[in-house]
Structure formats: C-alpha cells, structure tokens
Design an enzyme around this catalytic site. Structure first.
Site, short mmCIF file in Angstrom:
data_model
loop_
_atom_site.label_atom_id
_atom_site.label_comp_id
_atom_site.label_asym_id
_atom_site.label_seq_id
_atom_site.Cartn_x
_atom_site.Cartn_y
_atom_site.Cartn_z
CB THR A 13 -0.79 0.05 1.22
OG1 THR A 13 -1.56 1.23 1.31
CG2 THR A 13 -0.19 -0.08 2.41
N GLY A 14 0.35 2.27 -0.59
CA GLY A 14 1.08 3.54 -0.49
C GLY A 14 0.59 4.23 0.70
CG ASP A 82 -9.78 -0.99 -3.29
OD1 ASP A 82 -8.76 -0.22 -3.59
OD2 ASP A 82 -10.69 -0.86 -4.01
CG PHE A 157 -6.54 7.86 6.78
CD1 PHE A 157 -6.76 6.96 7.59
CD2 PHE A 157 -6.91 7.28 5.61
CE1 PHE A 157 -7.18 5.38 7.70
CE2 PHE A 157 -7.42 6.07 5.25
CZ PHE A 157 -7.45 5.05 6.29
CE1 TYR A 159 -14.59 10.62 0.75
CE2 TYR A 159 -12.94 9.24 0.96
CZ TYR A 159 -13.88 10.12 0.12
OH TYR A 159 -13.80 10.27 -1.27
CG ASP A 160 -11.37 8.16 9.61
OD1 ASP A 160 -12.24 7.21 9.45
OD2 ASP A 160 -10.26 7.95 9.95
#
Ligand code: ITT
Length: 203
Positions: A13-14, A82, A157, A159-160
């Site tokens: 993951t990035g 994802d 981070f 949409y939290d």
C-alpha cells in the site's frame, strides 16, 4: 500448534495510515506488518477502474506478488487492501472512486453533493487480500454509519472526519482513538476475518 515469534506480513500500500492501523490490529493476532518497499521505494500498483473493491484488492495482490519475483522475498506473506466509502443517497458513490474523489473535490465537496434533506446513511467497506505461497484469501469488512453535517475531528485519515459509525457514540471516526476506531471499523473487521482464514489448514 504454538507459533514462535510474530509472522511478518508485507503490506502493499502507498497509504501509511493503512499501515499503522493494520499494524495495530494484526499485532494482537500475532503478526508484524511492514510496508512493502522495492529498493526502498513504494512500488507503483495500478488500480483497475470500474471494478468492485474485491476485484481491485485481488489485482493489487497479484501485482505485488509479481513485484517480489526474483527479490528473494517470494515466500513472504503479502497483503493488499482496497477500501472506500459508499453513500446511500448517492447510489453508493464514491465507492471504488473514493480515493480519486477525496483528492479532487475533497470532504467539503462530498458534503455539498448531499442535499440537506437527504438520508445520510453510508458505509465504509474494506476488502483485504492475503497471499501465502500460491493461495490468495480475501475477506471484506463493513462499518455502517452516517455522514455528518460538518467536518469534525483531527485523528484518522481520509473520510474519517465526516463518518459517524453506528456502533459508536455519535462521534466521527476522526474524533476516536485509533484503537476505538479499529474495534468497529471496516478495516478491523476485514483484517480479523482474513487472519482467521490464514490460520485454517490449507485445502
Ligand atoms: P492503496 O491503494 O495504496 O492501499 P489508497 O489510499 O489509494 O492506498 P484505496 O485505493 O483503497 O487506498 O482508497 C481508499 C479510499 O477510501 C481513500 O480515499 C481513503 O482515504 C478512504 N478510506 C479507506 N479507509 C478509510 C478509513 O478507515 N477512514 C477514512 N477514509 C478511508
């Protein structure tokens, strides 16, 4: 059979927030999570568009497996994930496009898309895919909630700051500690489920 030490998982993951949440969740289950780097860099993994999150997670894990060929780390356990937010009144949008929408119109844009009178139900979904040798296992976790009317909270981070989980106490995920969030989150649920599948004897 008792396991000695923690098993390492390479997470393709990035997104560093995903790495820290996954580390916290999986360390309690006996795994150590490390971000997959190739020659010290985050490798480029292409996300197929117009696919569901499970298909995208499987595509990511297959690309990560290819990247490890010839690296001497082919036997590592690798993981990809994802995720996205699905808003009921927008027909499930942004869903698989969550990352793109966040980086273009952002959270204020998402709030503007929602009519004030509309129902505010939404869910976060995550599909985790893990590859051990030739076998790929996947598990999906869902966290149901509502979209807040205002951006609120500094933690987490994505949409939290606009997502209020139904299993919480009215705060957004960005107003919760990471362990509070993970105990009810889509990611917490997906990773617990996938770790159970990993522990099953291979068929
Ligand atoms: P990788 O693909 O490299 O893993 P990414 O950030 O691009 O990282 P996704 O393609 O899975 O991840 O996109 C997920 C989108 O959904 C992105 O906009 C995130 O901010 C958001 N998202 C996923 N899980 C979230 C969570 O727990 N809290 C808030 N937003 C989340």
């Amino acid at each position: 059979m008792a396991r000695v030490g923690k098993m390492r998982i390479l997470f393709a993951t990035g997104n560093k927030h995903k790495v820290s949440e996954a580390s916290e969740i999986l360390q309690h289950l006996g795994y150590e999570v490390e971000q997959l780097l190739i020659e010290g860099e985050v490798p480029e993994i292409i996300e197929p568009q117009a696919e569901g999150i499970e298909e995208v997670a499987i595509s990511k894990i297959k690309q990560a497996r290819e990247l490890l060929i010839g690296s001497g780390r082919e036997d590592s356990i690798i993981m990809a994930e994802d995720s996205g937010i699905f808003i009921d009144s927008l027909g499930g949008f942004p869903g698989p496009y969550s990352s793109y929408v966040e980086s273009t119109i952002g959270l204020p844009g998402v709030l503007r898309l929602m009519r004030p009178e509309s129902m505010r139900g939404a869910e976060f979904r995550a599909t985790a895919a893990v590859c051990t040798g030739k076998k790929i296992v996947t598990a999906t976790g869902v966290c149901s909630g509502t979209i807040s009317r205002e951006i609120s909270g500094e933690m987490g981070f994505g949409y939290d700051p606009i997502f209020i989980p139904n299993d919480g106490d009215g705060r957004t995920c960005a107003e919760m500690s990471s362990s509070e969030k993970s105990s009810i989150s889509h990611r917490g649920r997906a990773l617990k489920a996938v770790s159970e599948l990993m522990n099953l004897p291979s068929k």
